[in-house]
Design a protein around this motif. Structure first.
Motif, PDB file in Angstrom:
ATOM      1  N   ASN A   6       0.868  -1.343   0.067  1.00  7.73           N
ATOM      2  CA  ASN A   6       0.083  -0.094  -0.035  1.00  7.73           C
ATOM      3  C   ASN A   6       0.912   1.159  -0.041  1.00  7.73           C
ATOM      4  N   LEU A   7       1.928   1.228   0.579  1.00  7.55           N
ATOM      5  CA  LEU A   7       2.819   2.182   0.668  1.00  7.55           C
ATOM      6  C   LEU A   7       3.572   2.442  -0.488  1.00  7.55           C
ATOM      7  N   VAL A   8       3.921   1.669  -1.286  1.00  9.57           N
ATOM      8  CA  VAL A   8       4.826   2.004  -2.443  1.00  9.57           C
ATOM      9  C   VAL A   8       3.913   2.137  -3.676  1.00  9.57           C
ATOM     10  N   GLU A   9       2.627   1.864  -3.618  1.00  6.77           N
ATOM     11  CA  GLU A   9       1.752   2.060  -4.867  1.00  6.77           C
ATOM     12  C   GLU A   9       1.701   3.534  -5.128  1.00  6.77           C
ATOM     13  N   GLY A  10       1.926   4.316  -4.203  1.00  2.80           N
ATOM     14  CA  GLY A  10       1.848   5.790  -4.563  1.00  2.80           C
ATOM     15  C   GLY A  10       3.227   6.399  -4.831  1.00  2.80           C
ATOM     16  N   LYS A  11       4.382   5.628  -4.804  1.00  4.78           N
ATOM     17  CA  LYS A  11       5.761   6.001  -5.060  1.00  4.78           C
ATOM     18  C   LYS A  11       6.091   5.712  -6.575  1.00  4.78           C
ATOM     19  N   THR A  12       6.337   6.449  -7.492  1.00  2.00           N
ATOM     20  CA  THR A  12       6.514   5.919  -8.660  1.00  2.00           C
ATOM     21  C   THR A  12       7.983   6.120  -9.208  1.00  2.00           C
ATOM     22  N   GLU A  13       8.989   6.721  -8.346  1.00  2.00           N
ATOM     23  CA  GLU A  13      10.246   6.819  -8.727  1.00  2.00           C
ATOM     24  C   GLU A  13      11.048   5.934  -7.834  1.00  2.00           C
ATOM     25  N   ILE A  14      12.141   5.228  -8.292  1.00  2.00           N
ATOM     26  CA  ILE A  14      13.058   4.631  -7.596  1.00  2.00           C
ATOM     27  C   ILE A  14      14.307   5.294  -7.925  1.00  2.00           C
ATOM     28  N   PHE A  15      14.981   5.922  -7.036  1.00  2.00           N
ATOM     29  CA  PHE A  15      16.270   6.727  -7.134  1.00  2.00           C
ATOM     30  C   PHE A  15      17.399   6.000  -7.028  1.00  2.00           C
ATOM     31  N   SER A  16      18.207   5.672  -8.045  1.00  2.00           N
ATOM     32  CA  SER A  16      19.312   4.867  -7.880  1.00  2.00           C
ATOM     33  C   SER A  16      20.639   5.506  -8.455  1.00  2.00           C
ATOM     34  N   ILE A  17      21.866   4.992  -8.180  1.00  2.00           N
ATOM     35  CA  ILE A  17      22.828   5.432  -8.878  1.00  2.00           C
ATOM     36  C   ILE A  17      23.862   4.062  -9.237  1.00  2.00           C
ATOM     37  N   ARG A  18      24.902   4.257 -10.168  1.00  2.00           N
ATOM     38  CA  ARG A  18      25.779   3.136 -10.391  1.00  2.00           C
ATOM     39  C   ARG A  18      26.924   3.211  -9.417  1.00  2.00           C
ATOM     40  N   PRO A  19      27.250   1.925  -9.340  1.00  2.00           N
ATOM     41  CA  PRO A  19      28.500   2.052  -8.330  1.00  2.00           C
ATOM     42  C   PRO A  19      29.837   2.508  -8.353  1.00  2.00           C
ATOM     43  N   GLU A  20      29.946   2.900  -9.969  1.00  2.00           N
ATOM     44  CA  GLU A  20      31.225   3.382 -10.454  1.00  2.00           C
ATOM     45  C   GLU A  20      31.127   4.824 -10.392  1.00  2.00           C
ATOM     46  N   GLN A  21      30.062   5.493 -10.279  1.00  2.00           N
ATOM     47  CA  GLN A  21      29.981   6.834 -10.183  1.00  2.00           C
ATOM     48  C   GLN A  21      30.496   7.578  -8.916  1.00  2.00           C
ATOM     49  N   PRO A  22      30.894   8.793  -9.102  1.00  2.00           N
ATOM     50  CA  PRO A  22      31.382   9.511  -7.944  1.00  2.00           C
ATOM     51  C   PRO A  22      30.556   9.703  -6.780  1.00  2.00           C
ATOM     52  N   LEU A  24      30.017  12.255  -5.325  1.00  2.00           N
ATOM     53  CA  LEU A  24      29.645  13.653  -5.386  1.00  2.00           C
ATOM     54  C   LEU A  24      28.325  13.351  -6.434  1.00  2.00           C
ATOM     55  N   ALA A  25      28.261  12.743  -7.306  1.00  2.00           N
ATOM     56  CA  ALA A  25      27.041  12.375  -8.053  1.00  2.00           C
ATOM     57  C   ALA A  25      25.794  12.125  -7.066  1.00  2.00           C
ATOM     58  N   ALA A  26      26.199  11.267  -6.446  1.00  2.00           N
ATOM     59  CA  ALA A  26      25.154  10.729  -5.472  1.00  2.00           C
ATOM     60  C   ALA A  26      24.697  11.995  -4.438  1.00  2.00           C
ATOM     61  N   ILE A  27      25.594  12.499  -3.882  1.00  2.00           N
ATOM     62  CA  ILE A  27      24.916  13.724  -2.938  1.00  2.00           C
ATOM     63  C   ILE A  27      24.314  14.842  -3.741  1.00  2.00           C
ATOM     64  N   GLN A  28      24.659  14.888  -4.996  1.00  2.00           N
ATOM     65  CA  GLN A  28      23.855  15.755  -5.771  1.00  2.00           C
ATOM     66  C   GLN A  28      22.389  15.276  -6.034  1.00  2.00           C
ATOM     67  N   MET A  29      22.465  14.103  -6.445  1.00  2.00           N
ATOM     68  CA  MET A  29      21.144  13.426  -6.803  1.00  2.00           C
ATOM     69  C   MET A  29      20.188  13.527  -5.317  1.00  2.00           C
ATOM     70  N   MET A  30      20.954  13.018  -4.316  1.00  2.00           N
ATOM     71  CA  MET A  30      20.167  13.199  -3.139  1.00  2.00           C
ATOM     72  C   MET A  30      19.526  14.696  -2.911  1.00  2.00           C
ATOM     73  N   ALA A  31      20.191  15.396  -3.264  1.00  2.00           N
ATOM     74  CA  ALA A  31      19.694  16.855  -2.798  1.00  2.00           C
ATOM     75  C   ALA A  31      18.999  17.257  -3.668  1.00  2.00           C
ATOM     76  N   ASP A  32      18.983  17.054  -5.000  1.00  2.00           N
ATOM     77  CA  ASP A  32      17.922  17.359  -5.973  1.00  2.00           C
ATOM     78  C   ASP A  32      16.671  16.730  -5.897  1.00  2.00           C
ATOM     79  N   LYS A  33      16.685  15.540  -5.525  1.00  2.00           N
ATOM     80  CA  LYS A  33      15.383  14.507  -5.231  1.00  2.00           C
ATOM     81  C   LYS A  33      14.937  14.705  -3.778  1.00  2.00           C
ATOM     82  N   PHE A  34      15.527  15.483  -3.086  1.00  2.00           N
ATOM     83  CA  PHE A  34      15.179  15.506  -1.435  1.00  2.00           C
ATOM     84  C   PHE A  34      14.996  14.306  -0.880  1.00  2.00           C
ATOM     85  N   VAL A  35      16.071  13.343  -0.972  1.00  2.00           N
ATOM     86  CA  VAL A  35      15.967  11.956  -0.659  1.00  2.00           C
ATOM     87  C   VAL A  35      17.195  11.890   0.386  1.00  2.00           C
TER      88      VAL A  35
END
Length: 141
Positions: A6-22, A24-35
């Motif tokens: 019931n909780l995940v039905e309303g959540k449409t996006e799954i935010f992920s990153i690849r292991p080889e990415q820096p 900094l890219a992960a932190i930027q994505m977290m900030a941009d997506k508010f997660v």
């Protein structure tokens, strides 16, 4: 008590990153997506999870470079997950016992969502409000 499905039905996006990415890219994505955490995935496979806590403890405190450190070096690779049929209560117990704030939801080996402690607290509050309303109707009834 609500179940995870019931909780995940309303959540449409799954935010992920690849292991080889820096990192900094992960932190930027977290900030941009508010997660506060991202799943670390490659070709649809869940390899780990990286959180703001990982960043603080494994990059900042150790004087590492966010731009040069790959996510795989700071991610948590032993990821705890739940299934769509699990209860909110079980998720809260797992988060409390393991001192974590995010849980991937996996169904048949495929990631179908991510829950935060905030999602679970909201679900509990909503359940309690509904029970209170039912009791008030019963008493007034």
């Amino acid at each position: 008590m609500q179940i995870v499905r019931n909780l995940v039905e309303g959540k449409t996006e799954i935010f992920s990153i690849r292991p080889e990415q820096p990192v900094l890219a992960a932190i930027q994505m977290m900030a941009d997506k508010f997660v506060g955490a991202l799943l670390v995935m490659k070709d649809g496979e869940l390899l780990g999870i990286v959180s703001e806590r990982d960043y603080a403890r494994k990059v900042i405190l150790k004087g590492r470079s966010s731009a040069e450190t790959p996510v795989r070096e700071i991610m948590t690779s032993q990821v705890l997950s739940v299934g769509p049929g699990d209860t909110v209560h079980r998720c809260m117990r797992l988060m409390t016992d393991k001192h974590i704030r995010h849980l991937p939801v996996v169904d048949g080996g495929k990631v179908v969502g991510m829950l935060s402690i905030g999602d679970l607290v909201k679900a509990v509050i909503d359940d309690q409000a509904e029970q209170l309303e039912q009791l008030q109707r019963y008493i007034a009834g």
